[in-house]
Design a protein around this motif. Structure first.
Motif, PDB file in Angstrom:
ATOM      1  N   PRO A 155       0.822  -1.220   0.000  1.00 42.62           N
ATOM      2  CA  PRO A 155       0.000   0.000   0.000  1.00 42.62           C
ATOM      3  C   PRO A 155       0.850   1.262   0.000  1.00 42.62           C
ATOM      4  CG  PRO A 155      -0.114  -1.149   2.118  1.00 42.62           C
ATOM      5  CD  PRO A 155       0.559  -2.078   1.167  1.00 42.62           C
ATOM      6  N   ALA A 156       0.288   2.333  -0.530  1.00 38.56           N
ATOM      7  CA  ALA A 156       1.041   3.579  -0.725  1.00 38.56           C
ATOM      8  C   ALA A 156       1.616   4.108   0.585  1.00 38.56           C
ATOM      9  CB  ALA A 156       0.141   4.623  -1.379  1.00 38.56           C
ATOM     10  N   TRP A 157       0.886   3.929   1.701  1.00 39.64           N
ATOM     11  CA  TRP A 157       1.358   4.488   2.963  1.00 39.64           C
ATOM     12  C   TRP A 157       2.685   3.868   3.401  1.00 39.64           C
ATOM     13  CZ3 TRP A 157       2.383   0.996   6.684  1.00 39.64           C
ATOM     14  CH2 TRP A 157       1.675  -0.205   6.702  1.00 39.64           C
ATOM     15  N   PHE A 158       2.942   2.611   2.983  1.00 39.75           N
ATOM     16  CA  PHE A 158       4.180   1.958   3.401  1.00 39.75           C
ATOM     17  C   PHE A 158       5.399   2.728   2.906  1.00 39.75           C
ATOM     18  CE2 PHE A 158       7.756  -0.872   2.608  1.00 39.75           C
ATOM     19  CZ  PHE A 158       7.920  -1.454   3.854  1.00 39.75           C
ATOM     20  N   GLU A 164       5.751   5.773   2.635  1.00 37.14           N
ATOM     21  CA  GLU A 164       5.918   7.020   3.370  1.00 37.14           C
ATOM     22  C   GLU A 164       6.502   6.783   4.763  1.00 37.14           C
ATOM     23  OE1 GLU A 164       2.166   8.993   3.421  1.00 37.14           O
ATOM     24  OE2 GLU A 164       2.006   9.109   1.237  1.00 37.14           O
ATOM     25  N   VAL A 165       6.689   5.514   5.120  1.00 33.03           N
ATOM     26  CA  VAL A 165       7.276   5.184   6.420  1.00 33.03           C
ATOM     27  C   VAL A 165       8.732   5.637   6.447  1.00 33.03           C
ATOM     28  CG1 VAL A 165       8.032   3.268   7.891  1.00 33.03           C
ATOM     29  CG2 VAL A 165       5.741   3.250   6.891  1.00 33.03           C
TER      30      VAL A 165
END
Length: 218
Positions: free
Chosen positions: A20-23, A25-26
């Motif tokens: 997922p895209a949020w990963f 941004e980690v």
């Protein structure tokens, strides 16, 4: 990881690209590094207020330990201790171009090493560089240790670890960050090694000997 374990590395890496895209941004903010069973390690770093996750990504049976419950949320509040950084006895710089560089002399006794991340960026296994301290034994094989540090290999990071004692380190941090490794160096043979594919080819494997007495390492 199942695809990589089955020998289809291309499909396995492609699957990681579908996270997922949020990963993506980690931000990896560091940690204590690999620690062998029965050992205690100390790493000091600065954490800004926010929500963090502590996880173990060593593998058993081809599965990361985080899948077995070895993950925990950590919340850093706005309150501050006003603690000062530890006083370092020597300096280490990590970079893609220069590899692992040490300024100062490694000596017997309690040492605090300031690890400066000069730059950061993904290597072939999608992660950045870090550094771990390993006490080598008479049965340690540095080539086996080097191969084991690559999680993207089916046998990489798989328990049991190669012969040696992991004493902590400094996990991946953004460029410009500093972590402090504090460790008791007793006479013996050691290695600083990064958790990247083929660390010696990147200048990220450094072996040294701590002699008896107060003499510096060689």
């Amino acid at each position: 990881m199942d695809l990589i374990n089955a020998g289809d590395a291309a499909a396995g890496f492609a699957a990681f690209g579908q996270l997922p895209a949020w990963f993506f941004e980690v931000v990896f903010k560091g940690g204590v590094g690999l620690v062998s069973a029965g050992q205690t390690a100390q790493t000091t770093l600065y954490l800004e207020p926010g929500v963090y996750v502590i996880e173990c990504y060593v593998k058993t049976g081809g599965k990361f330990h985080g899948l077995f419950g070895m993950a925990k949320q950590l919340v850093v509040t706005q309150a501050t201790t006003d603690a000062a950084p530890p006083k370092a006895s020597l300096q280490m710089t990590l970079s893609r171009e220069g590899g692992l560089a040490i300024e100062g002399k490694l000596r017997p006794g309690l040492q605090t090493i300031a690890v400066h991340f000069q730059d950061q960026g993904p290597h072939e296994h999608f992660l950045g560089h870090d550094v771990h301290l390993v006490r080598l034994t008479d049965n340690s094989d540095v080539a086996s240790l080097e191969a084991w540090m690559d999680w993207s290999s089916p046998t990489g990071m798989e328990t049991p670890a190669p012969e040696g004692v992991f004493m902590g380190g400094a996990q991946e941090m953004p460029a410009g960050s500093t972590a402090y490794i504090t460790a008791q160096l007793r006479p013996g043979r050691y290695a600083f090694i990064a958790e990247v594919p083929a660390p010696s080819s990147k200048g990220m494997l450094y072996t040294f000997q701590i002699p008896e007495g107060k003499r510096a390492a060689r």
